[in-house]
Design an enzyme around this catalytic site. Sequence first.
Site, short mmCIF file in Angstrom:
data_model
loop_
_atom_site.label_atom_id
_atom_site.label_comp_id
_atom_site.label_asym_id
_atom_site.label_seq_id
_atom_site.Cartn_x
_atom_site.Cartn_y
_atom_site.Cartn_z
N LEU A 185 -17.18 -1.19 -2.20
CA LEU A 185 -16.43 -2.59 -1.71
C LEU A 185 -15.70 -2.31 -0.46
O LEU A 185 -15.60 -3.15 0.51
CB LEU A 185 -15.45 -3.07 -2.55
CG LEU A 185 -15.76 -3.46 -4.02
CD1 LEU A 185 -15.03 -3.88 -4.88
CD2 LEU A 185 -16.97 -4.59 -3.92
N GLY B 155 -11.06 3.65 3.00
CA GLY B 155 -9.82 4.02 3.61
C GLY B 155 -9.36 5.34 3.72
O GLY B 155 -10.06 6.18 3.66
N PHE C 117 -7.40 7.34 1.95
CA PHE C 117 -7.32 7.90 0.47
C PHE C 117 -8.57 7.94 0.05
O PHE C 117 -8.83 9.02 -1.05
CB PHE C 117 -6.44 7.14 -0.46
CG PHE C 117 -4.71 7.54 -0.01
CD1 PHE C 117 -4.45 8.49 0.63
CD2 PHE C 117 -3.89 6.57 -0.18
CE1 PHE C 117 -3.25 8.91 1.31
CE2 PHE C 117 -2.63 6.55 0.08
CZ PHE C 117 -2.27 7.92 1.06
N GLY C 118 -9.62 7.27 -0.09
CA GLY C 118 -10.63 7.11 -0.57
C GLY C 118 -11.55 5.94 -0.55
O GLY C 118 -11.63 5.18 0.31
N VAL D 96 -13.32 2.36 -2.70
CA VAL D 96 -13.09 1.25 -3.81
C VAL D 96 -14.51 0.86 -4.05
O VAL D 96 -15.38 0.69 -3.23
CB VAL D 96 -12.21 0.01 -3.50
CG1 VAL D 96 -12.23 -0.98 -4.64
CG2 VAL D 96 -10.83 0.67 -2.88
N LYS E 103 -10.91 2.38 -7.84
CA LYS E 103 -10.31 3.20 -6.42
C LYS E 103 -10.68 4.43 -6.79
O LYS E 103 -9.74 5.27 -7.79
CB LYS E 103 -8.98 2.88 -5.99
CG LYS E 103 -8.43 3.47 -4.70
CD LYS E 103 -7.12 3.03 -4.34
CE LYS E 103 -6.97 1.82 -3.82
NZ LYS E 103 -5.80 1.53 -3.22
N ASP F 205 2.93 -4.50 3.65
CA ASP F 205 1.59 -4.40 4.41
C ASP F 205 1.05 -5.98 4.06
O ASP F 205 -0.16 -5.94 3.65
CB ASP F 205 0.65 -3.43 3.93
CG ASP F 205 -0.11 -3.01 4.94
OD1 ASP F 205 0.23 -3.57 6.09
OD2 ASP F 205 -1.19 -2.48 4.41
#
Length: 471
Positions: free
Chosen positions: A15, A18, A20-21, A23, A38, A129
Amino acid sequence: MYPLNANSYTLLRKLGSGSFGVVWKARENVSGDIIAIKQIDLETGIDDITDIEQEVFMLSNCNSSNVIQYYGCFVDGYTLWILMEHMDGGSVSGLLKMGRLNEQVISIILREVLYGLNYLHGQNKIHRDIKAANILLSSSTGNVKLADFGVAAQLSNAASRRHTFVGTPFWMAPEVIQQTSYGLAADIWSLGITAIEMANGIPPRATMHPMRVIFEIPQSEPPKLDDHFSPTFRDFVSCCLDLNPNMRWSAKELLQHPFIKSAGTVKDIIPLLVQKENKLFDDSDQSVLEETINNTLKPFEEPIAEGNADIEDWTFETVKKSDSTVLGNTSIPKNSIISSQNKEELPSSIKYLEKTIMSDQATPHPFSKSLSEKGSSYHKSLTSDFAMKHYIKSTIRSMLLNDKLSATQRSSLESFYTSFISLDKNLSSKFVNQITPDNRLHHKKQKRSPISQLLFSRWLEETEKRRSLNG
């Protein structure tokens, strides 16, 4: 309660991705339920364990119909799996790919987001955010939910984090950029910018270089909607975008604003979400992972190419131009321009930085390239980043010594330098940790929270298994 092991899930489709990893859209094998997973690489994300832990903590302590539901987390090998609710309608940012939204749809989305913010703020939580990419939709129910709590903060136990430079520049409140203590009102500013984003297709100043945006937001009057929008909508935005955070309306107060009170039901937006034949968006639009504010520095490493990427996948090196398709008559405000003086009298290194900040183009500086090439391939990107940050800091200091700077220019530079130092404060320790043998074994000697201890213990177990196999 879903099972906490990797074998219980089938990953169907990526999906988003980013800092960190990744999704995934996934299926639980027994029930057949569709969820979002995630995955975070703990080896590459070990230095950011606090942010990872913060997201898990925030999600696990939320219980609102307007906040993405958290199902649990577990560690498999070197990867943390976070199980979350899947929203089949994608993000509002994905919806904007087909055109700007009309006021009726905007009012519905804003009301639902305000419900979520009112819940979070009632628990003294700041999202930090808010933007279209972090607002997810359901095509079956029309439900609207907040997602991505990677930079969220709990006011009661994170006072120091309220001074942290986080979020996405275009949506940032002035007090966040200026590094003054900030609170719940920072989310309200971001909500106002998001309202303009939905009306115009892009946030204010979206065609500017992010560094330039950081200069402008605290120094300029708040953005406004054009006069052809309804008076109630324009007033709503103005209630969100006051430079004085104490003067902004709270989420609870905004829920009583006439623009919000006149909003329809969530079912009214379903027709937009089910028009698959028009390809309003697909699963790839559900981008719940975003690059952190540190990626603002990316334009110094790569040229900016305007118009060749979508704002939802924003990495501070591209920007989406306004779509000509209009779901309601709107117009895009013209870019404001920062003038510069005495360029020819400045040293070449200073002119380089000034050109980077004042224009929408940037190229790598030779200093960064030469130093990065001296490091090993494993540390090349980190070394390059270290060199560039060192160069920028020294250049700003040189610029501040120029007696021909106006008071306004000097004030802007000083504000930028303070913000930049905040971004850079942990760089040296990270650099040393990366090049020190067994650094991860020494990285977390301080007392760990239960989640941090779980992840660290699992990492040690896997490391021992690897050593046994290699031995």
